[in-house]
Design an enzyme around this catalytic site. Structure first.
Site, short mmCIF file in Angstrom:
data_model
loop_
_atom_site.label_atom_id
_atom_site.label_comp_id
_atom_site.label_asym_id
_atom_site.label_seq_id
_atom_site.Cartn_x
_atom_site.Cartn_y
_atom_site.Cartn_z
N LEU A 33 -8.40 -10.67 -1.30
CA LEU A 33 -9.45 -10.38 -0.50
C LEU A 33 -9.58 -10.02 1.07
N SER A 34 -8.11 -10.03 1.58
CA SER A 34 -7.92 -9.99 2.70
C SER A 34 -8.58 -8.49 3.34
N ASN A 35 -8.54 -7.51 2.45
CA ASN A 35 -8.97 -6.36 2.90
C ASN A 35 -9.92 -5.34 1.98
N ASP A 58 -2.89 -14.94 -3.18
CA ASP A 58 -2.07 -14.34 -2.48
C ASP A 58 -0.84 -14.23 -2.97
N SER A 124 5.00 5.00 -0.83
CA SER A 124 4.11 6.31 0.02
C SER A 124 5.12 7.30 0.43
N THR A 126 5.16 8.01 3.27
CA THR A 126 5.78 7.79 4.70
C THR A 126 7.28 7.23 4.74
N TYR A 148 5.03 -0.53 9.04
CA TYR A 148 4.64 -0.40 7.59
C TYR A 148 5.31 0.59 6.72
N LYS A 152 7.58 -0.29 2.81
CA LYS A 152 7.68 0.30 1.87
C LYS A 152 9.07 0.66 1.41
N ASN A 198 -7.55 6.92 9.00
CA ASN A 198 -7.41 8.07 8.38
C ASN A 198 -8.38 9.08 8.53
N PRO A 292 0.69 10.54 18.45
CA PRO A 292 1.92 10.31 18.40
C PRO A 292 2.55 9.89 16.77
N GLY A 293 3.44 10.43 16.41
CA GLY A 293 4.03 10.17 15.27
C GLY A 293 3.62 10.85 14.05
P1 NAD Z 1 -6.49 -1.57 0.12
O1 NAD Z 1 -6.38 -2.29 1.55
O2 NAD Z 1 -7.91 -1.10 -0.09
O3 NAD Z 1 -5.78 -2.54 -1.10
C1 NAD Z 1 -4.92 -3.18 -0.87
C2 NAD Z 1 -5.38 -4.54 -1.55
O4 NAD Z 1 -4.40 -5.75 -1.49
C3 NAD Z 1 -6.54 -5.25 -0.69
O5 NAD Z 1 -7.54 -5.40 -1.51
C4 NAD Z 1 -6.22 -6.41 -0.06
O6 NAD Z 1 -6.95 -7.52 0.03
C5 NAD Z 1 -4.92 -6.80 -1.01
N1 NAD Z 1 -3.77 -7.72 -0.40
C6 NAD Z 1 -3.08 -7.23 0.69
N2 NAD Z 1 -2.19 -8.21 0.80
C7 NAD Z 1 -2.37 -9.08 -0.13
C8 NAD Z 1 -1.70 -10.40 -0.50
N3 NAD Z 1 -0.49 -10.91 0.31
N4 NAD Z 1 -1.97 -11.04 -1.80
C9 NAD Z 1 -2.95 -10.45 -2.43
N5 NAD Z 1 -3.54 -9.59 -2.29
C10 NAD Z 1 -3.39 -8.82 -1.00
O7 NAD Z 1 -5.46 -0.28 0.27
P2 NAD Z 1 -5.19 1.08 -0.93
O8 NAD Z 1 -5.44 2.10 -0.12
O9 NAD Z 1 -5.85 0.36 -2.17
O10 NAD Z 1 -3.63 0.91 -0.95
C11 NAD Z 1 -3.02 0.18 -2.31
C12 NAD Z 1 -1.42 0.35 -1.90
O11 NAD Z 1 -1.18 1.81 -2.07
C13 NAD Z 1 -1.00 -0.47 -0.81
O12 NAD Z 1 0.22 -0.97 -0.98
C14 NAD Z 1 -0.62 0.67 0.20
O13 NAD Z 1 0.26 0.57 1.09
C15 NAD Z 1 -0.31 2.05 -0.84
N6 NAD Z 1 -0.67 3.03 -0.41
C16 NAD Z 1 -1.84 3.72 0.19
C17 NAD Z 1 -2.30 4.73 0.78
C18 NAD Z 1 -3.48 5.07 1.16
O14 NAD Z 1 -3.52 6.27 1.89
N7 NAD Z 1 -4.45 4.52 0.63
C19 NAD Z 1 -1.19 5.85 0.71
C20 NAD Z 1 0.35 5.32 0.34
C21 NAD Z 1 0.39 3.79 -0.21
C1 UD1 Z 2 -1.27 8.13 7.45
C2 UD1 Z 2 -0.10 7.34 7.99
C3 UD1 Z 2 0.91 7.10 6.73
C4 UD1 Z 2 -0.02 6.71 5.65
C5 UD1 Z 2 -1.11 7.45 5.43
C6 UD1 Z 2 -1.90 6.85 4.15
C7 UD1 Z 2 0.18 7.76 10.38
C8 UD1 Z 2 1.02 8.11 11.55
N1 UD1 Z 2 0.59 7.98 9.23
O1 UD1 Z 2 -0.82 9.50 7.19
O2 UD1 Z 2 1.89 6.52 7.29
O3 UD1 Z 2 0.94 6.68 4.51
O4 UD1 Z 2 -2.19 7.63 6.48
O5 UD1 Z 2 -2.58 5.62 4.84
O6 UD1 Z 2 -0.77 6.97 10.54
N2 UD1 Z 2 -6.41 13.34 11.69
C9 UD1 Z 2 -7.12 13.70 12.70
N3 UD1 Z 2 -8.43 12.99 13.01
C10 UD1 Z 2 -8.37 11.67 12.76
C11 UD1 Z 2 -7.68 11.24 11.65
C12 UD1 Z 2 -6.56 12.06 11.32
O7 UD1 Z 2 -7.11 15.03 13.14
O8 UD1 Z 2 -9.37 11.03 12.99
C13 UD1 Z 2 -5.23 14.09 11.13
C14 UD1 Z 2 -3.98 13.67 11.26
O9 UD1 Z 2 -3.26 14.11 12.67
C15 UD1 Z 2 -3.11 14.31 10.19
C16 UD1 Z 2 -4.38 14.30 9.00
O10 UD1 Z 2 -5.70 14.39 9.77
O11 UD1 Z 2 -2.92 15.64 10.38
C17 UD1 Z 2 -4.30 13.24 7.82
O12 UD1 Z 2 -4.25 11.87 8.65
P1 UD1 Z 2 -4.34 10.53 8.15
O13 UD1 Z 2 -5.37 10.61 7.10
O14 UD1 Z 2 -4.14 9.54 9.14
O15 UD1 Z 2 -3.20 10.59 7.26
P2 UD1 Z 2 -1.61 10.69 7.62
O16 UD1 Z 2 -1.30 10.78 9.04
O17 UD1 Z 2 -0.98 11.73 6.84
#
Ligand code: NAD
Ligand code: UD1
Length: 336
Positions: A33-35, A58, A124, A126, A148, A152, A198, A292-293
């Site tokens: 439940l950290s996030n 955890d 991801s 990423t 991050y 991964k 995001n 950036p990035g």
């Molecule tokens: P989220 O933060 O909503 O879910 C992750 C969950 O993991 C949270 O509920 C958090 O409380 C729990 N958690 C974190 N550390 C923990 C620990 N040490 N022990 C137990 N629980 C823990 O994120 P999400 O968007 O649902 O992402 C799920 C997975 O997908 C993550 O691994 C994330 O890196 C990966 N992922 C997400 C995205 C995205 O854009 N959402 C993109 C690529 C990969």
């Molecule tokens: C980001 C992360 C990536 C991660 C992914 C999902 C970075 C550099 N990359 O990807 O590692 O796997 O989220 O969690 O953070 N944008 C705007 N305005 C905003 C937010 C985003 O213009 O306020 C643009 C960004 O420049 C990008 C697109 O929207 O072109 C999507 O951005 P975002 O949702 O943050 O995802 P990624 O950057 O693809």
């Protein structure tokens, strides 16, 4: 037999619990439940009309994890638990490495001791770093540009090494592109802590009046309208991809790797236009400097998952935006 969902109260994990139960599977959810909040799972329980075993544990807590594996007959794990904020990871690298890498290591050791050798891992896009070309195929070179991403990539390497060293493991590395959307009920969805980084959650909060306007990061990319292009994928399609991957693991393939994306890219301005259609009014925005990035374009070649898993994403951008808006407008404070 049950599937253990780590990160089960999180955004993607809660949708996975829902879709797996809808598909007739048993699930056990675990989260520290950290996030996220327990309320997400309570909503899912209401939707499926049954209770879901939940453990607030955890993944770094070995004894706690062992207790979960003792309490249930678990045959596979969907491993969503992890920290995921790129910017935060730059400021707190050790926290990210400990949580994501060490956590996965402890989880794997406990799985092995319990005789469970099947895992679907949330990787991801990423791990492709700043891809040289698009669309991105699974055999592209791997690189990470922040802690991050490195967590991964390291976990992927760890899992590849494990399968090589100890036959008997079946592991799917699923590389998500940009998950968005929400279950069409509007009852569960993404509930980020603080100000979202995001794009889509930020746009949704602008639409609900929490912020004035969206900052569009860069209008001078070499793309069709100058803004960044990404492969947005509906979370329901994404979790159905996990089900297909789990079915694949039942045939003992060892290690498999798939992109989970739609195979289509949309620009930031196209996303804003789609969201405006869902809301019924324009989304205020302003083009500012690049972040950036950020890559100009990152979208998937989704052929491999189609060919080998029989999986394709079917929900388009308008459905994604309509579902996000239903969730956001009905739950302006998220699960709070
Ligand atoms: P989220 O933060 O909503 O879910 C992750 C969950 O993991 C949270 O509920 C958090 O409380 C729990 N958690 C974190 N550390 C923990 C620990 N040490 N022990 C137990 N629980 C823990 O994120 P999400 O968007 O649902 O992402 C799920 C997975 O997908 C993550 O691994 C994330 O890196 C990966 N992922 C997400 C995205 C995205 O854009 N959402 C993109 C690529 C990969
Ligand atoms: C980001 C992360 C990536 C991660 C992914 C999902 C970075 C550099 N990359 O990807 O590692 O796997 O989220 O969690 O953070 N944008 C705007 N305005 C905003 C937010 C985003 O213009 O306020 C643009 C960004 O420049 C990008 C697109 O929207 O072109 C999507 O951005 P975002 O949702 O943050 O995802 P990624 O950057 O693809």
């Amino acid at each position: 037999m049950a599937i253990l969902i780590t990160g089960g109260t999180g955004y993607i994990g809660s949708h996975a619990c829902l879709e797996l139960i809808r598909a007739g599977r048993q699930v056990v959810a675990l989260d520290n439940l950290s996030n996220s909040r327990r309320a997400a799972l309570t909503r899912v329980e209401g939707m499926v009309g049954r209770s879901i075993p939940f453990h607030q544990v955890d993944i770094r807590d070995r004894a706690g994890l062992e207790g979960v594996f003792r309490a249930h007959e678990i045959d596979s794990v969907m491993h969503f638990a992890g920290l995921k904020a790129v910017g935060e990871s730059v400021g707190q690298p050790l926290r990210y490495y400990d949580n994501n890498i060490n956590g996965t290591l402890v989880l794997l050791e406990v799985m092995r001791a319990a005789g469970v050798r099947s895992m679907v891992f949330s990787s991801s896009a990423t791990v492709y770093g700043d891809p040289k070309r698009v669309p991105v195929t699974e055999d592209f070179p791997l690189a990470a540009t922040n802690p991050y991403g490195r967590s991964k990539l390291f976990i992927e390497d760890m899992l590849r090494d494990l399968v090589r060293a100890e036959p008997g493991w079946d592991i799917a590395l699923l590389r998500y592109f940009n998950p968005t959307g929400a279950d069409e009920s509007g009852l569960i969805g993404e509930d980020p802590n603080g100000i979202p980084n995001n794009l889509v959650p930020y746009v949704a909060q602008v639409a609900v009046g929490k912020h004035d306007k969206v900052a569009v990061y860069g209008g001078d990319y070499p793309t069709r309208d100058g803004t960044g292009i990404r492969d947005y994928i509906h979370v329901t399609d994404l979790v159905i991809g996990h089900l297909r991957a789990l079915e694949k693991l039942a045939s003992h393939p060892g290690l498999v790797t798939y992109n989970l994306g739609t195979g289509r890219g949309y620009s930031v301005l196209e996303m804003l236009a789609a969201f405006a259609r869902a809301v019924g009014r324009p989304i205020p925005h302003e083009i500012v400097a690049r972040r950036p990035g950020d890559a100009a374009e990152c979208w998937s070649d989704a052929t491999k998952a189609k060919t080998e898993l029989g999986w394709v994403a079917v929900r388009d951008l308008d459905v994604m935006c309509a579902d996000v808006w239903r969730w956001q407008s009905r739950n302006p404070a998220g699960f709070a």
